[in-house]
Design an enzyme around this catalytic site. Structure first.
Site, PDB file in Angstrom:
ATOM      1  N   HIS A   1       2.704  -9.553   3.318  1.00 35.92           N
ATOM      2  CA  HIS A   1       1.657  -9.366   2.505  1.00 35.92           C
ATOM      3  C   HIS A   1       0.534 -10.190   2.653  1.00 35.92           C
ATOM      4  O   HIS A   1      -0.236 -10.419   1.701  1.00 35.92           O
ATOM      5  CB  HIS A   1       2.014  -9.557   1.158  1.00 35.92           C
ATOM      6  CG  HIS A   1       3.020  -8.240   0.311  1.00 35.92           C
ATOM      7  ND1 HIS A   1       4.698  -8.461   0.876  1.00 35.92           N
ATOM      8  CD2 HIS A   1       2.988  -7.332  -0.215  1.00 35.92           C
ATOM      9  CE1 HIS A   1       5.127  -7.366   0.281  1.00 35.92           C
ATOM     10  NE2 HIS A   1       4.248  -6.512  -0.455  1.00 35.92           N
TER      11      HIS A   1
ATOM     12  N   GLU B   1       2.673   6.004   5.043  1.00 38.83           N
ATOM     13  CA  GLU B   1       1.296   5.692   5.688  1.00 38.83           C
ATOM     14  C   GLU B   1       1.237   6.718   6.942  1.00 38.83           C
ATOM     15  O   GLU B   1       0.037   6.846   7.231  1.00 38.83           O
ATOM     16  CB  GLU B   1       1.617   4.335   5.941  1.00 38.83           C
ATOM     17  CG  GLU B   1       1.476   3.378   4.606  1.00 38.83           C
ATOM     18  CD  GLU B   1       2.881   3.165   4.062  1.00 38.83           C
ATOM     19  OE1 GLU B   1       3.812   3.577   4.461  1.00 38.83           O
ATOM     20  OE2 GLU B   1       2.861   2.476   2.967  1.00 38.83           O
TER      21      GLU B   1
END
Ligand SMILES: Cc1ncc(C[n+]2csc(CCOP(=O)(O)OP(=O)(O)O)c2C)c(N)n1
Ligand SMILES: Cc1ncc(C[n+]2csc(CCOP(=O)(O)OP(=O)(O)O)c2C)c(N)n1
Ligand SMILES: [Mg+2]
Ligand SMILES: [Mg+2]
Lengths: 325, 379, 325, 379
Positions: C127, C60
């Protein structure tokens, strides 16, 4: 007894806790032979050896992650960020791994992450940060930010003994600028309790870290020049926050301002305002006002830094408006 | 990918030399060899049961399979010494490793069904749980993060002079993360007693390894950290055991970290919903037909290691009945109760206060009772 | 015209912007052949090719950093975080490099970072996150979080065209659950403007993202059952925040509650409260009340998740207290 | 560390083979060779001037030296082609690289003195500034972060089919960061036209390389990314030029990333305040005496390349007078004005509103003028 600086108080806390508990060890960049960028850990390698004073590669995520792993196994690691600005590199590790360890996996994770924070030192955008607001939002972490030498020592000792992960921000502007006689003996300051830095009747300034001193300066000026009696509350602990103390001062003076060095939007002042609004709305005779840094990265040149950061004169200006409201 | 059963260093130049030709698996007893089979079979059958439950919508959230990777998980974990307190950190496809380390099918089933008496009391997904006693630690989703954590776990072993070793798994995809790099480098410099296994199963979700790294092999990455790198056939449980055991022994002798690449293949999608449309036609079938770790081990057991069909059938039966019993218990387990969500965020305070509007407790609003109207109040 | 889902609206925006401007490209994990974990980018590889639809390693920080570098050179990259929870791995890159690029080095950095956010989907602690508060505190970033398909499209188009870096949070609960007819043509929604989702006179709910729908549900119930006229303001843009709109609604109804899915302490509600307190204090007939998630990592099991996250019934309860205050 | 002038691959096994024996420096004209000397001398003398200014407390903040590393910075940057728009990302010890790329002494001096007309208008420290026109980009303090950024810069070159190459520096210490790893891996997979130079100067602040990595050499790390790794004597400006030029050519040919380790030595402390107490006695002096990059290049210029003492003296003089002139201007520059701090955080809005209590503008407080007392207001 001799007076002790804020910096020396931190070292004393580390020293005493490492002596007290063999599970306490420290790790970070250049903290061993060199004694740390600000010499906070000077002398600890000589005393405690390479096993307990670990010079690491430049890897903030690994420093924090390794501390967490060791903490699961019963150790009490204290991580140094060379400048607290680099804690951003461990943001994932802290907010996702460390903060949730107990909750999601019943893992003890008693680590401390500490480092030199804050501005007023011409450090520019990457050596002056105040990262507390970025973590305030993470259940599972505790956050302290002392303003005095005594609290610097007592809160670090508390942080090391705490069974939860604690972010311990130390203000580099205060390192050698303030000193005081420290309480003798095993001086531990409980996490979660604010400190009444000055009593007053007319209005309250809620603040923490370096701006505590600016608030006190302003309070004195306001007393002398305006005859105002200003209360100054030093939060010390940001997470958990001492609701009782902030509510008490608001109910007492009915006029509150919040001062922090950090940028305005999304800063800690918002949370304090929300809590006061929820718990003391009817006691407020005036809006809660914020004195903060402007919403810009902190620039380096003295006139720019001075312009962006909150100054004593700002606190005086706002306090006068608040008192006159 | 190699289908041979011997393991060895990826390239002779990969890091420091190691005694790479020992076959510690030769020392395994017959019972141990059958136990390896038991764990592989248990892994596969338990996942098959989970598929059933998933289709019945009894599984909450996604289902992750390790079909075809059972040898990798079981063989490596088996190389740890549980009597010494060795420690491992599994990933989503290391159900087999956790079973070896002592996790119970009942726990797994309860986790997947988000039950209140599951190991995380319903807080975390699937096999994200751990147990300090049995020596495994719950992963978080953020890939790579367990490498620094296991560096710290094993650093503590070293600091305390304990005779313990740690094992951490990463996928081929996870090797790209900063956390992997920082953690393995840290452990290598500190000479932590740590084994790092890269499970190269060809894919990270849909991404083939060629888009993950330009390196010729993951074992090559060892050189970057100044540690030995080895590579083995991950679908050969004994080869996996051998290569891991050598690394574990090395770690226990104080010789630090080893990086092992296990070559295997993910026959199912990333999770059950993934239809694997990105996989070249025939690839999955080829692995299934020619390189199934259970098929291969059964053949070795029967042909070379003197096991009988009866012995294996008995194990299969034991596995089935264990799973049946566990399923029954797990299905009967209660869901967690809402307010339990507020417990244990911190050691202190042990419980978060409920939100005022939920529990009817003293609300912000009802506390507004300033006595003296809008005048100043001294109190 | 056919109705378009929130998810499809996002894809349309990407498609149209990539067609319009050859400098727009997208990068992220599994966004090419696979079309992304939620299939948001499905079909884009086929249309625009591997050069403009880049499957990346699991990195990322590199995704965001590379986007920044390309943006300096005139490109308009759109980064996908597979789940927004993983944006934490790029926290340093975003807050230190990207956010400050223009200020400290006059570098243009027009990137968009987007990804599936939020809970109510049994995703567990990693999540389901809502990371907006962690970035609200970073001058230099813009933050949007649409609640409708129309805004999802219009704000993404605006974000891509914006000369500043924009974090675009999309709520995965809404992906396929809501749809509407989209305005025709080049539909761009300006960043920084809130949306009045429902007009009312008695009290205001300020909110954003998925809880907009819960607020609307509650408003309807309150109208029916209590005869209350509830205004719902959808912030849409969190940074910059639409001060005018929040002040206007507060001045109109004199009773405000703030609803967000994110945890309470340090959340966006604090900032909104502070601003309203500063700019509309005397118009407030009651304390500003917050309805938020509890301060815990978001647990996975349905009863736990439901307990932690704000529900329509919570909004109703609090609204009644507020109205009766 | 090698004092020889030839460069080469660290180990023949390090990554793919490259044509490692060309000596592009043989093609340099006499004027170019003297220019190399000019930049090295300018770097050293400018830093010496900064030391003077620092002692006069005219420098705001710390002062970072590259004493002994001038060949590394200048030789590598010189291998870029400025006419093609090649791009570099310097670090704190790459003053020389920036000068080669077109940064002016006046800019450097103004930066260090935090002047209002400095390239960052007083916003950033020392040599943290860039210029897209001239092709260098301002670093941030967070080590490693420039690697992903330069991966993106060079990705854009590739995407647009531009004939441009990028160069990014990292210290031995910065190789431990996650950002370095993610960035170089990303660039390697994408085959970006990027050269990554690890400046191995023996220390990261006080930390010796032995505590930074267990790898035998930083060039070895290339193998982990499947790219060529080379190693050269960083104190030999021509060797540095050669090894970098080969990598730049390779990148320009579309062959992707090269990792180069330059062996050099940091003769001063991390910054001016650092007393280097951690350095073994004699080490600094040895490097100074036997391996000063300027001394060495002067000798080569005079002994092998036909330069004359007169030519070099003229350059020294030019450097001195350029620095004198720049110093005078820089000292006369104004400090920035406070309110400029509010400009340019965003493209839009171009200026942040001043805080109400600063500018006496319509304050929060004075806006409180609710007309209808505490009744409901419809407006
Ligand atoms: C830091 C981070 N980014 C993205 C993801 C999303 N994600 C979950 S699994 C996965 C693929 C993992 O591939 P690999 O490491 O090869 O493991 P495998 O599933 O093949 O066992 C991705 C991208 C994540 N969990 N963490
Ligand atoms: C991520 C990060 N962590 C810590 C620091 C603090 N720091 C600044 S320079 C430095 C040492 C750098 O060493 P090296 O990379 O070898 O470069 P050198 O100074 O030797 O050129 C450190 C630790 C930083 N800038 N960034
Ligand atoms: Mg994989
Ligand atoms: Mg160095």
């Amino acid at each position: 007894m001799a007076e002790t600086t804020y910096l020396e108080a931190i070292r004393q806390a580390l020293f005493e806790e490492m002596e007290r508990d063999p599970n306490v060890f420290i790790l970070g960049e250049d903290i061993g032979v060199y004694g740390g960028a600000f010499k906070v850990t000077e002398g600890l390698l000589a005393k405690f050896g390479e096993q307990r004073v670990i010079d690491t590669p430049i890897s903030e995520a690994a420093i924090v992650g390794a501390a967490a792993g060791a903490a699961h196994m019963g150790m009490r690691p204290v991580c140094e960020m060379q400048f607290i600005d680099f804690i951003s590199c461990a943001y994932d590790m802290l907010t996702n791994y460390v903060a949730t360890a107990r909750y999601r996996a019943f893992l003890p994770c008693p680590i401390v992450v500490r480092g030199p924070s804050g501005g007023y030192v011409r450090g520019g955008p990457f050596h002056s940060q105040n990262p507390e607001a970025a973590f305030l939002h993470t259940p599972g972490l505790k956050i302290v930010y002392p303003a005095t030498a005594s609290d610097a020592k007592g809160l670090l000792k508390a942080a090391i003994r705490d069974d939860d992960p604690v972010l311990y921000f130390e203000h580099k502007y205060l390192y050698r600028r303030i000193k005081e006689e420290l309480p003798e003996g095993d001086h531990v300051v409980p996490i979660g309790k604010a400190r009444l830095a000055r009593e007053g009747r007319d209005l309250s300034i809620i603040t923490y870290a370096a701006t505590v001193w600016k608030a006190l300066e302003a309070a004195e000026q306001l007393e002398k020049e305006d005859g105002l009696s200003v209360e100054v509350l030093d939060l010390r602990s940001l997470l958990p926050m001492d609701d009782e103390a902030i509510i008490a001062t608001a109910k007492k003076t009915n006029r509150v301002m919040i001062v922090h060095e950090d940028t305005r939007t999304g800063g800690v002042a918002g949370e304090v305002t929300a809590r006061l609004n929820e718990h003391a709305f009817e006691w407020l005779d005036a809006p809660i006002l914020r004195v903060t840094a402007a919403d810009v990265p902190l620039p380096y040149a003295p006139p720019l830094e001075d312009y962006v950061l909150p100054q004593t004169s700002d606190i005086v200006t706002v306090a006068r408006r608040l008192a006159a409201y | 990918m190699a289908a041979s059963r011997t393991s060895g260093r990826a390239r002779p130049r990969g890091g420091r030399l190691t005694a790479g030709d020992e076959r510690p698996s030769a020392q395994l007893t017959h019972a141990q060899r059958l136990e390896l089979y038991y764990y592989m079979r248990l892994t596969r059958s338990l996942e098959e049961r989970l598929v059933n439950l998933y289709r019945q919508t009894k599984v909450v959230g996604g289902l992750f399979r390790s079909l075809g990777q059972e040898a990798d998980a079981v063989g490596s974990a088996y190389a740890l010494d549980r009597t010494k307190g060795d420690f491992l950190s599994p990933l989503i496809r290391n159900l087999g490793s956790m079973l070896v380390q002592g996790a119970k099918p009942l726990e797994i089933l309860r986790q997947y069904m988000a039950k209140g008496d599951s190991p995380t009391r319903g807080r975390e997904l699937n096999i994200h749980f751990g147990d300090l006693e049995r020596g495994f630690i719950g992963q978080i989703s953020h890939l790579g993060d367990m490498v620094p954590v296991m560096a710290g776990v094993t650093l503590s072993f070293k600091m305390r002079g304990e005779d313990r070793v740690g094992l951490v798994y990463v996928g081929d995809g996870a090797t790209s993360t900063g956390a992997f790099h920082e953690g393995i480098n840290f452990a290598a410099v500190q000479r932590c007693p740590l084994v790092v296994i890269v499970e190269n199963n060809g894919y990270a979700y849909s991404t083939p390894t060629s888009k993950q790294t330009a390196a010729a092999s993951f074992a090559d990455k060892a050189l970057a950290y100044g540690i030995p790198g080895e590579r083995a056939d991950g679908n050969d449980v004994l080869a996996v055991y051998d290569v891991t055991k050598r690394a574990v022994d090395r770690a226990r002798r104080g010789e630090g970290v080893t990086l092992i690449e296990l070559l295997t293949y993910r026959r199912k999608g990333h999770a059950e919903h993934d239809n694997q449309s990105y996989v070249p036609p025939g690839e999955i079938e080829r692995w299934e037909r020619t390189n199934d770790p259970l098929d291969r081990y059964v053949k070795v057991l029967l042909d070379e290691l003197g096991a009988t069909r009866g012995e294996l059938a008995a194990i299969d039966e034991r596995v089935q009945s264990e799973i049946d019993a566990a399923t029954e218990l797990a299905e009967a387990s209660p869901a967690p109760e809402g307010p339990d969500a507020l417990r244990g965020v911190y050691a202190d305070p042990p419980t978060m206060a409920p939100l005022w509007y939920r529990e009817g407790i003293g609300s912000a609003v009802s506390q507004h009772e300033r006595p003296a109207g809008w005048g100043t109040y001294h109190g």
